[in-house]
Motif scaffolding. Structure first.
Motif, PDB file in Angstrom:
ATOM      1  N   UNK A   1       0.564  -1.344   0.551  1.00  0.00           N
ATOM      2  CA  UNK A   1       0.124  -0.156   0.246  1.00  0.00           C
ATOM      3  C   UNK A   1       0.779   0.792  -0.326  1.00  0.00           C
ATOM      4  N   UNK A   2       1.007   2.002  -0.605  1.00  0.00           N
ATOM      5  CA  UNK A   2       1.270   3.537  -0.931  1.00  0.00           C
ATOM      6  C   UNK A   2       0.535   4.720  -0.710  1.00  0.00           C
ATOM      7  N   UNK A   3       0.390   5.780  -0.117  1.00  0.00           N
ATOM      8  CA  UNK A   3      -0.471   6.229   0.253  1.00  0.00           C
ATOM      9  C   UNK A   3       0.009   7.779   0.793  1.00  0.00           C
TER      10      UNK A   3
ATOM     11  N   UNK B   1       2.547  -8.028  -4.372  1.00  0.00           N
ATOM     12  CA  UNK B   1       3.372  -8.021  -4.106  1.00  0.00           C
ATOM     13  C   UNK B   1       4.629  -7.985  -4.923  1.00  0.00           C
ATOM     14  N   UNK B   2       3.587  -9.329  -6.424  1.00  0.00           N
ATOM     15  CA  UNK B   2       4.673  -9.987  -6.982  1.00  0.00           C
ATOM     16  C   UNK B   2       4.640  -8.978  -8.732  1.00  0.00           C
ATOM     17  N   UNK B   3       3.977  -7.620  -8.566  1.00  0.00           N
ATOM     18  CA  UNK B   3       3.462  -6.851  -9.346  1.00  0.00           C
ATOM     19  C   UNK B   3       4.422  -5.022  -8.794  1.00  0.00           C
ATOM     20  N   UNK B   4       4.979  -5.343  -7.184  1.00  0.00           N
ATOM     21  CA  UNK B   4       5.402  -3.793  -7.323  1.00  0.00           C
ATOM     22  C   UNK B   4       6.727  -3.328  -7.774  1.00  0.00           C
ATOM     23  N   UNK B   5       7.843  -4.183  -8.144  1.00  0.00           N
ATOM     24  CA  UNK B   5       8.804  -4.004  -8.129  1.00  0.00           C
ATOM     25  C   UNK B   5       8.704  -3.494 -10.419  1.00  0.00           C
ATOM     26  N   UNK B   6       7.099  -3.771 -10.930  1.00  0.00           N
ATOM     27  CA  UNK B   6       7.501  -3.496 -12.106  1.00  0.00           C
ATOM     28  C   UNK B   6       6.752  -2.176 -12.199  1.00  0.00           C
ATOM     29  N   UNK B   7       6.199  -2.331 -11.194  1.00  0.00           N
ATOM     30  CA  UNK B   7       4.992  -0.766 -11.251  1.00  0.00           C
ATOM     31  C   UNK B   7       5.413   0.229 -10.569  1.00  0.00           C
ATOM     32  N   UNK B   8       6.823  -0.155  -9.679  1.00  0.00           N
ATOM     33  CA  UNK B   8       7.196   1.341  -8.887  1.00  0.00           C
ATOM     34  C   UNK B   8       7.009   2.211 -10.493  1.00  0.00           C
ATOM     35  N   UNK B   9       7.977   2.653 -11.498  1.00  0.00           N
ATOM     36  CA  UNK B   9       8.087   3.190 -12.372  1.00  0.00           C
ATOM     37  C   UNK B   9       7.451   4.070 -13.030  1.00  0.00           C
TER      38      UNK B   9
ATOM     39  N   UNK C   1       2.549   8.613 -11.378  1.00  0.00           N
ATOM     40  CA  UNK C   1       0.934   9.163 -11.579  1.00  0.00           C
ATOM     41  C   UNK C   1       0.723  10.815 -10.874  1.00  0.00           C
ATOM     42  N   UNK C   2       1.884  11.484 -10.192  1.00  0.00           N
ATOM     43  CA  UNK C   2       1.921  13.288  -9.616  1.00  0.00           C
ATOM     44  C   UNK C   2       1.364  13.968 -11.777  1.00  0.00           C
TER      45      UNK C   2
END
Length: 469
Positions: free
Chosen positions: A233-235, A250-258, A263-264
């Protein structure tokens, strides 16, 4: 299934019939319609009332896939009502009350018919409470895709477009009836329950955690979602302190980070192009690819099957303006959702050193945009303003040729007026509903000196590929 009724006098029984008649012989109320007659989903939604608020209290046990729920539905009668229908598929109904009094009910297919103990007068505000439980169903759309309640490895995912929300709560499930929502979900400790709007409370007791979500802005039921599982979770905040809540498997966290890091930037760009953001929070839910095979513009935080690329994130966030805030009056108007979101992808590429919208349009018209010739031909299968049937409302003409309609408008009026049109359209129908006739009339009012007849006749409603690009 229906509940047995106690023996009552014949005159009182008359009040329970489908055409309720007073003892003196005058008509007291009539049943609400069991469908709104949508051109593609005629049984979706119900007539005779307008929902203003859903209060859902849910408890889910992933190990047994058992859901227990209470739905409190606040609505206003739009006619004198002797009975009304709710859309509800599967799940066992345990009791129904209207304004705390037990009500008679019966079920046929997706229709839950409720007969209040007393007729409801036109403009009466009332509350229906339905208690239910069981294993929610997965619904297969006419196009073969799955929605409704989708069990996952560690929980479940609820997706509703076009009719799947009726698999996990009863309601008036048509985009023309939007409402506010409060959703309280209890799940085993260690799991999260993520929904629309803002998380207002999170408490743990006796090994189970309850999450409470509040959506103040009106929402069509197909845009409601619930994701149960383990998430990172990120707020954060974006775009002038707008809350952003993201839930990532959690298995998508690294691939989704960039991509989530953009988003901003995307939200700022979207507000520049489409006008003020229409909701009080944003974000995303990223599941595993085997949990679902499509992304969906669920309100506030769209759902993705695995880490999206930037263009897909732009597409689903653009839907927050076009599709969620401005929702279609019927499912025939899907191009107003998908054409706008697809054109948003083109605008993003144009503004970020990619191909211009004109270059994309020209390649599509020439038939060499996609590698597969069949994909290039598919966009001309039918006009975007009139899909063939329910199985085709998400086909390429609705998305791609819908975007081409918008580009033809842009060609006709020029950039300045075009951006005034798309921003004004989102502002004029903010949190409401609109159809294709509303849109074409709006465009013509904003540019009264222009002739849009070729755009409407050849690109929006014309069969096949127009003769001229």
């Amino acid at each position: 299934m229906s509940r047995s009724a106690p023996v009552v006098p014949a005159c009182a029984l008359a009040l329970l019939t489908l055409a309720s008649t007073a003892c003196g012989g005058g008509v007291v109320g009539t049943p609400g319609g069991s469908g709104l007659g949508d051109p593609y989903f005629p049984k979706a939604g119900n007539d005779g009332y307008d929902v203003t608020h859903y209060g859902l209290t849910l408890d889910y046990v992933p190990e047994t896939e058992h859901l227990t729920g209470t739905a409190e539905i606040t609505a206003t009668a739009t006619q004198d009502l002797s009975a009304l229908n709710l859309d509800f598929e599967g799940l066992d109904v345990e009791s129904v009350t209207v304004d705390t009094e037990r009500a008679r009910w019966n079920r046929t297919g997706q229709e839950l018919t409720v007969r209040p103990p007393h007729d409801l007068d036109d403009q009466d505000t009332f509350r229906i409470t339905v208690r239910y439980s069981g294993t929610p169903e997965t619904i297969t759309d006419p196009d073969g895709s799955e929605e409704g309640w989708l069990p996952t490895e560690d929980g479940a995912l609820a997706l509703g477009e076009p009719t799947g929300s009726m698999a996990w709560f009863p309601g008036n499930h048509h985009p023309s009836d939007k409402a506010a929502y409060d959703i309280e979900v209890t799940v085993p400790k260690g799991l999260h329950a993520v929904s629309n709007g803002e998380l207002t409370n999170e408490t743990t007791r006796d090994g189970r955690t309850t999450f409470t979500w509040h959506s103040a802005e009106p929402m069509p039921s197909h845009a409601a979602t619930l994701a149960v599982g383990r998430y990172d979770i990120s707020r954060t905040t974006v775009a002038d302190d707008l809350p952003a809540y993201t839930a990532v498997d959690p298995r998508q966290t690294k691939a989704s980070r960039e991509v989530l890091g953009r988003l901003p930037e995307i939200m700022e760009w979207a507000e520049d192009n489409f006008g003020p953001y229409p909701f009080s929070s944003t974000g995303a839910i990223i599941e595993r690819e085997d949990d679902t095979d499509y992304a969906l513009e669920t309100q506030n935080r769209p759902v993705f099957p695995g880490a999206p690329d930037t263009e897909l994130l732009v597409h689903e966030l653009a839907h927050q303006w076009y599709g969620d805030s401005v929702s279609p009056k019927t499912w025939r108007d899907m191009w107003l959702n998908e054409g706008f979101a697809t054109y948003a992808e083109w605008l993003w590429q144009e503004d970020h050193d990619g191909e211009s919208a004109q270059e994309i349009f020209d390649q599509l018209y020439a038939g060499d945009y996609y590698d597969d010739p069949e994909d290039n031909e598919a966009i001309w299968a039918f006009p975007p303003g009139k899909p063939t049937d329910a199985a085709h409302i998400s086909d390429p003409p609705v998305y791609v040729r819908g975007a081409m309609v918008l580009h033809k408008i842009r060609e006709t009026v020029g950039d300045d007026t075009f951006y005034e049109i798309i921003q004004g359209w989102a502002a004029t129908h903010r949190h409401g509903n609109a159809d294709t006739d509303d849109f074409t009339a709006y465009v013509e009012r904003q540019a009264p000196d222009q002739d849009f007849t070729p755009v409407w006749e050849e690109w929006l409603y014309g069969e096949g590929r127009p003769d001229q690009p």
